[in-house]
Design an enzyme around this catalytic site. Structure first.
Site, PDB file in Angstrom:
ATOM      1  N   ASN A 164      -7.939  15.287  22.379  1.00  0.00           N
ATOM      2  CA  ASN A 164      -7.730  14.285  23.443  1.00  0.00           C
ATOM      3  C   ASN A 164      -7.774  14.882  24.846  1.00  0.00           C
ATOM      4  O   ASN A 164      -8.332  14.296  25.775  1.00  0.00           O
ATOM      5  CB  ASN A 164      -6.377  13.585  23.240  1.00  0.00           C
ATOM      6  CG  ASN A 164      -6.321  12.800  21.945  1.00  0.00           C
ATOM      7  OD1 ASN A 164      -7.314  12.696  21.227  1.00  0.00           O
ATOM      8  ND2 ASN A 164      -5.154  12.249  21.620  1.00  0.00           N
ATOM      9  N   LYS A 210      -2.770  -1.218  24.774  1.00  0.00           N
ATOM     10  CA  LYS A 210      -2.978  -0.149  23.790  1.00  0.00           C
ATOM     11  C   LYS A 210      -4.459  -0.110  23.363  1.00  0.00           C
ATOM     12  O   LYS A 210      -5.034   0.965  23.189  1.00  0.00           O
ATOM     13  CB  LYS A 210      -2.065  -0.366  22.578  1.00  0.00           C
ATOM     14  CG  LYS A 210      -2.166   0.768  21.582  1.00  0.00           C
ATOM     15  CD  LYS A 210      -0.955   0.963  20.710  1.00  0.00           C
ATOM     16  CE  LYS A 210      -1.167   2.220  19.860  1.00  0.00           C
ATOM     17  NZ  LYS A 210      -0.214   2.379  18.803  1.00  0.00           N
ATOM     18  N   GLY A 248       2.964   3.412   5.164  1.00  0.00           N
ATOM     19  CA  GLY A 248       3.683   2.725   4.086  1.00  0.00           C
ATOM     20  C   GLY A 248       4.704   3.650   3.433  1.00  0.00           C
ATOM     21  O   GLY A 248       5.852   3.252   3.177  1.00  0.00           O
ATOM     22  N   ALA A 253      -0.048   6.289   4.457  1.00  0.00           N
ATOM     23  CA  ALA A 253       0.811   7.219   5.190  1.00  0.00           C
ATOM     24  C   ALA A 253       1.994   6.485   5.829  1.00  0.00           C
ATOM     25  O   ALA A 253       3.157   6.849   5.631  1.00  0.00           O
ATOM     26  CB  ALA A 253      -0.017   7.936   6.257  1.00  0.00           C
ATOM     27  N   GLY A 263       0.799  -1.222   0.000  1.00  0.00           N
ATOM     28  CA  GLY A 263       0.000   0.000   0.000  1.00  0.00           C
ATOM     29  C   GLY A 263       0.827   1.264   0.000  1.00  0.00           C
ATOM     30  O   GLY A 263       1.959   1.305   0.462  1.00  0.00           O
TER      31      GLY A 263
HETATM   32  N1  LIG Z   1      -0.957   7.418  10.090  1.00  0.00           N
HETATM   33  C1  LIG Z   1      -0.543   7.473  11.325  1.00  0.00           C
HETATM   34  O1  LIG Z   1      -0.068   8.507  11.819  1.00  0.00           O
HETATM   35  C2  LIG Z   1      -0.610   6.258  12.202  1.00  0.00           C
HETATM   36  C3  LIG Z   1       0.050   6.278  13.432  1.00  0.00           C
HETATM   37  C4  LIG Z   1       0.023   5.148  14.237  1.00  0.00           C
HETATM   38  C5  LIG Z   1      -0.691   4.043  13.826  1.00  0.00           C
HETATM   39  N2  LIG Z   1      -1.335   4.053  12.633  1.00  0.00           N
HETATM   40  C6  LIG Z   1      -2.060   2.849  12.229  1.00  0.00           C
HETATM   41  O2  LIG Z   1      -1.351   2.261  11.150  1.00  0.00           O
HETATM   42  C7  LIG Z   1      -2.276   1.657  10.238  1.00  0.00           C
HETATM   43  C8  LIG Z   1      -2.065   2.266   8.854  1.00  0.00           C
HETATM   44  O3  LIG Z   1      -2.401   3.647   8.938  1.00  0.00           O
HETATM   45  P1  LIG Z   1      -2.234   4.661   7.716  1.00  0.00           P
HETATM   46  O4  LIG Z   1      -2.564   5.991   8.270  1.00  0.00           O
HETATM   47  O5  LIG Z   1      -0.942   4.462   7.042  1.00  0.00           O
HETATM   48  O6  LIG Z   1      -3.434   4.166   6.776  1.00  0.00           O
HETATM   49  P2  LIG Z   1      -3.668   4.531   5.259  1.00  0.00           P
HETATM   50  O7  LIG Z   1      -3.008   5.825   4.917  1.00  0.00           O
HETATM   51  O8  LIG Z   1      -5.124   4.375   4.991  1.00  0.00           O
HETATM   52  O9  LIG Z   1      -2.844   3.397   4.498  1.00  0.00           O
HETATM   53  C9  LIG Z   1      -3.318   2.133   4.148  1.00  0.00           C
HETATM   54  C10 LIG Z   1      -2.940   1.947   2.689  1.00  0.00           C
HETATM   55  O10 LIG Z   1      -2.977   0.573   2.357  1.00  0.00           O
HETATM   56  C11 LIG Z   1      -3.639   0.443   1.119  1.00  0.00           C
HETATM   57  N3  LIG Z   1      -4.208  -0.889   1.024  1.00  0.00           N
HETATM   58  C12 LIG Z   1      -5.151  -1.449   1.817  1.00  0.00           C
HETATM   59  N4  LIG Z   1      -5.411  -2.703   1.427  1.00  0.00           N
HETATM   60  C13 LIG Z   1      -4.623  -2.931   0.345  1.00  0.00           C
HETATM   61  C14 LIG Z   1      -4.460  -4.024  -0.526  1.00  0.00           C
HETATM   62  N5  LIG Z   1      -5.168  -5.165  -0.359  1.00  0.00           N
HETATM   63  N6  LIG Z   1      -3.577  -3.917  -1.561  1.00  0.00           N
HETATM   64  C15 LIG Z   1      -2.866  -2.774  -1.733  1.00  0.00           C
HETATM   65  N7  LIG Z   1      -2.984  -1.687  -0.942  1.00  0.00           N
HETATM   66  C16 LIG Z   1      -3.858  -1.778   0.079  1.00  0.00           C
HETATM   67  C17 LIG Z   1      -4.690   1.522   1.154  1.00  0.00           C
HETATM   68  O11 LIG Z   1      -5.140   1.756  -0.146  1.00  0.00           O
HETATM   69  P3  LIG Z   1      -6.594   2.424  -0.392  1.00  0.00           P
HETATM   70  O12 LIG Z   1      -6.376   3.879  -0.147  1.00  0.00           O
HETATM   71  O13 LIG Z   1      -6.859   2.062  -1.817  1.00  0.00           O
HETATM   72  O14 LIG Z   1      -7.536   1.782   0.585  1.00  0.00           O
HETATM   73  C18 LIG Z   1      -3.897   2.679   1.737  1.00  0.00           C
HETATM   74  O15 LIG Z   1      -3.135   3.329   0.753  1.00  0.00           O
HETATM   75  C19 LIG Z   1      -3.663   1.915  10.838  1.00  0.00           C
HETATM   76  O16 LIG Z   1      -4.061   0.837  11.634  1.00  0.00           O
HETATM   77  C20 LIG Z   1      -3.458   3.143  11.713  1.00  0.00           C
HETATM   78  O17 LIG Z   1      -4.399   3.249  12.769  1.00  0.00           O
HETATM   79  C21 LIG Z   1      -1.304   5.118  11.812  1.00  0.00           C
END
Ligand SMILES: NC(=O)c1ccc[n+]([C@@H]2O[C@H](COP(=O)([O-])OP(=O)(O)OC[C@H]3O[C@@H](n4cnc5c(N)ncnc54)[C@H](OP(=O)(O)O)[C@@H]3O)[C@@H](O)[C@H]2O)c1
Length: 299
Positions: A198, A180, A11, A9, A6
């Site tokens: 928060n 968590k 990734g 963010a 993916g």
């Molecule tokens: N961002 C943060 O600051 C942060 C901090 C701590 C924890 N987290 C946790 O980390 C996890 C990821 O967060 P994120 O913010 O990075 O989420 P995100 O930006 O939504 O990233 C997920 C990515 O994976 C892609 N994806 C999902 N299924 C897929 C598949 N089968 N094949 C290919 N690509 C796929 C999504 O594509 P689509 O857009 O097409 O769905 C999206 O680009 C979450 O559980 C979040 O709660 C995030």
């Protein structure tokens, strides 16, 4: 070589670290695959300067035969993604499930009966404001542990921890994940429902809900042989409320942007575990229903 699933963010943050450390990696992206991603840092330092990520992709259908297959996905995307990529996944490749909330570990273990599996959670922060732009909003820390061991845990840990350091490894990762989960079960739904940062959760009107949600989770954890008290969970939670007082939780932001939330993997997971273990969870159930209702308005 590492495979990152993916273009999200986290990734992109992982890919940026690979680029910076000259670690060979490939991204598998199912939607847009920009040739350049502009990365900004909220807190700049000599190691954290605005830069351009030139992502390296592999085809969605190519085989996955790298050192690690990292899935930095929303919790509800984890099981469908494993089902999707299983046919092309070498059974020796360790998976890294990197997400908030909880997924059904038994289901994961059944889906990939041979692959080693790391579960990890991070407090790094990042968000994508557009397909070719990512903001790194916080340099945090990472907690990890093995759901199924590999033949050389230390080697794979060494590979992964360079990406999101510092990384603490836990023999009993379930303890860490449940603690968590307890924090997320309070902060995420309450801030989203009441549209507050928060820090507002320190106000007295939220106290009884925080106590009730934490008591239910403490009962469940004790049933699962993960000893904890309600007071410990409440203190952990209030410490994070204080430390992140000005922040808006991820669920608050998801609701504000009318995106699917991770509620089913947070309060939903607590309620389902309650049903399984015959523990009543009315406080968590109420928060689950309120967020489900909000989500139906924008579906
Ligand atoms: N961002 C943060 O600051 C942060 C901090 C701590 C924890 N987290 C946790 O980390 C996890 C990821 O967060 P994120 O913010 O990075 O989420 P995100 O930006 O939504 O990233 C997920 C990515 O994976 C892609 N994806 C999902 N299924 C897929 C598949 N089968 N094949 C290919 N690509 C796929 C999504 O594509 P689509 O857009 O097409 O769905 C999206 O680009 C979450 O559980 C979040 O709660 C995030």
């Amino acid at each position: 070589m590492l495979t990152i699933l993916g273009n999200g963010a986290i990734g992109n943050l992982l890919a940026l670290q690979c680029q910076h450390l000259q670690i060979d990696y490939r991204i598998i992206a199912r939607s847009e695959s920009p040739t350049e991603i502009h990365c900004q840092f909220s807190q700049q330092s000599p190691q954290h300067q605005a830069t351009v990520l030139q992502p390296v992709y592999q085809q969605v259908t190519d085989s996955i035969d790298s050192d690690l297959f990292i899935l930095p996905l929303k919790a509800y995307q984890i099981i469908p993604a494993i089902q999707q990529y299983k046919p092309q996944l070498n059974p020796k490749v360790p998976l890294v499930l990197l997400h908030n909330g909880m997924v059904d570990h038994q289901h994961v273990l059944q889906l990939v009966p041979d692959n080693p599996i790391i579960i990890a959670t991070t407090s790094y922060g990042a968000f994508k404001h557009q397909a070719d732009g990512v903001n790194i909003t916080g340099i945090g820390a990472t907690q990890g542990g093995w759901l199924r061991n590999s033949e050389d845990n230390l080697y794979f840990q060494g590979l992964f921890e360079r990406l999101l350091p510092p990384c603490n490894w836990h023999e009993d990762i379930l303890q860490v994940l449940w603690r968590k989960l307890a924090v997320n079960s309070v902060i995420n739904p309450l801030t989203a429902i009441h549209n507050i940062p928060n820090g507002k959760l320190a106000e007295p009107q939220y106290r009884s809900t925080i106590m009730a949600v934490s008591a239910e989770i403490a009962t469940l954890m004790n049933r699962l042989d993960l000893p904890v008290t309600q007071n410990e969970l409440v203190s952990n939670c209030m410490a994070i409320v204080e430390k992140t007082a000005a922040n808006y939780s991820s669920m608050h932001q998801d609701v504000q942007h009318k995106r699917q939330t991770e509620i089913e993997n947070i309060s939903g997971y607590v309620v389902s575990q309650g049903e399984k273990l015959s523990v009543s969870t009315p406080a968590n159930s109420s928060l689950l229903e309120q967020i489900r209702k909000i989500e139906t308005y924008y579906k």
